[in-house]
Design an enzyme around this catalytic site. Structure first.
Site: not given
Ligand code: UD1
Length: 417
Positions: A22-23, A92, A116, A121, A304, A396
């Site tokens: 999915k991701n 998201r 969430c 996030r 995850d 999901r």
């Molecule tokens: C993706 C995955 C999610 C997984 C996560 C971490 C998808 C759809 N989702 O989420 O399942 O748990 O990677 O492996 O692929 N952060 C910031 N600012 C930002 C973006 C992120 O501070 O603009 C922080 C987040 O709060 C978190 C960390 O960075 O603490 C990592 O998040 P991120 O890798 O961006 O997660 P997602 O891409 O949202």
């Protein structure tokens, strides 16, 4: 709302099959907006989140069809640069259209995602990256308004490793004028598979598999066909189920290289592992040994899989500590596991788990996707019956999880209502 009725069924055995990731599919679907014409993705499971992304792409003007695990996306007529609140609030990952829309149409209006169940996030890293490529960003009435007549290459330093921000920036940079360098880029397999798709489309990217990426913008990209990678989180969930079983289980169609951190931890708990290509056979231990985990960006232990591994530690011999450094608030499942008579105490983002001999069935509530999967695993090992409500979370991201687990001996029934 559907719920699962899970009966104690610990004697799992046989083969269980992993679907496409999915991701990895979500960003690749968004990336198809970059190449006018029809791209085709294979090994695509039937998941709510993918339907939500398909809906969003249709709103933007693409044609999306899905049949028998194959998804085609025709982005020839993409014209409407907006991701509305009703879709972003559901998922998201809708933020993934920001980079492609800016690159293709020069503007984007994307609803600002809220918090969430796994904590706050933010999307600041996505926005900073777009600004580094010359986009002007304004936040207004809950929406991100971004525009750039022509994106231009630039240097992007990610102060935190972010899968989403790295991929969004990549999708913008491939059509930007000139060279982009990214530092501290995320290295998750989902980043690599997006790079693979973009390379196939004609993008110029160097550094795949490292934290430094160099992108030379090209004038145009072309539609492609691509087979999607196996879902390492679904595979990991099944591997933990296997470790909780009393008999050997083989998890088929996975990529063991994407699972190194989990496999190492499973060995520490006493599991015997045999790896044969994409199939991993787990011989569960008689007594599960306690071990600690610390979630980190890839190749560290994935956040995850934190909730699922916590269930394994609930039944371990001894005390273990589970710390989530990626999403420090991601422990909503702990109170539910304690309802099943687990013995877990929280101190900030660290769970101290005192292993118990058995869990005891009860009614519990799913709060997010991976926590729900953990509760299903806990239900399999708990004495008696466990009812997991609000399982729309699980649909999901898992394709018919109950049918797959039942095929190796689990007793899970879906009830409507
Ligand atoms: C993706 C995955 C999610 C997984 C996560 C971490 C998808 C759809 N989702 O989420 O399942 O748990 O990677 O492996 O692929 N952060 C910031 N600012 C930002 C973006 C992120 O501070 O603009 C922080 C987040 O709060 C978190 C960390 O960075 O603490 C990592 O998040 P991120 O890798 O961006 O997660 P997602 O891409 O949202």
């Amino acid at each position: 709302m559907d719920k699962f009725i899970v009966e104690h069924s610990r004697e799992l055995s046989g083969k269980i099959y992993v679907s496409g990731a999915k991701n990895a599919i979500l960003p690749v679907m968004a990336a198809c907006l970059l190449a006018p014409g029809k791209s085709v993705l294979k090994n695509v499971p039937n998941l709510i989140d993918l339907k939500t992304m398909a809906h969003l792409l249709r709103v933007i003007g693409a044609r999306v069809d899905y049949e028998n695990g194959s998804m085609s996306i025709d982005s020839k007529d993409v014209c409407y640069p907006e991701a509305p609140y009703e879709l972003v609030s559901k998922m998201r990952a809708s933020i993934y259209v920001l980079g492609p829309l800016l690159a293709r149409l020069g503007k984007a209006r994307v609803s600002f995602p809220g918090g969430c169940a796994i904590g706050t996030r933010p999307v600041d890293l996505h926005l900073k990256a777009m600004e580094a490529l010359g986009a002007e960003i304004e936040i207004e009435h809950g929406y991100i308004n971004a525009k750039a007549d022509q994106l231009t290459g630039g240097d992007i330093y990610f102060e935190k490793s972010s899968v989403g921000a790295t991929i969004n920036a990549l999708m913008a940079a491939v059509l930007a004028k000139g060279k982009t360098r990214m530092f501290n880029a995320a290295m998750e397999p989902e980043v690599d598979s997006t790079i693979d798709l973009l390379l196939k489309m004609g993008a110029k990217i160097e550094g795949k598999g490292s934290t430094t990426l160099e992108i030379e913008g090209v004038e145009e990209l072309f539609p492609v066909q691509m087979e999607m990678i196996p879902d390492r989180i679904e595979a990991g969930t099944f591997l933990v189920a296997a470790a909780l079983s009393t008999k050997p289980v083989t998890v088929c169609n996975c990529n063991p290289e994407h699972l190194t951190a989990l496999l190492e931890k499973l060995r520490e708990t006493g599991c015997g592992l045999q790896i044969n290509g994409g199939d991993i056979t787990v011989n569960p231990p008689e007594t599960i040994k306690a071990t600690n985990i610390l979630t980190l960006p890839h190749p560290g232990f994935p956040t995850d899989l934190q909730a699922q591994f916590t269930v394994l530690m609930c039944l371990a011999d001894g005390i273990s500590f589970v710390e989530d450094t990626v999403f420090p608030d991601r422990f909503m499942h702990v109170a539910e596991l304690n309802r099943l008579q687990a013995d877990i105490q929280m101190q900030r983002n660290v769970a101290r788990i005192n292993g118990v001999k058995k869990l005891s069935g009860a009614e519990v509530m799913a709060t997010d996707l991976r926590a729900s999967a953990a509760l299903v695993l806990a239900g399999l090992v708990a004495e008696g019956t466990t009812t997991v409500s609000r399982i729309y979370h699980i649909d999901r991201g898992y394709d018919r999880i109950e049918e797959k687990l039942n095929s190796i001996g689990a007793k899970i029934r879906r009830e409507q209502g």
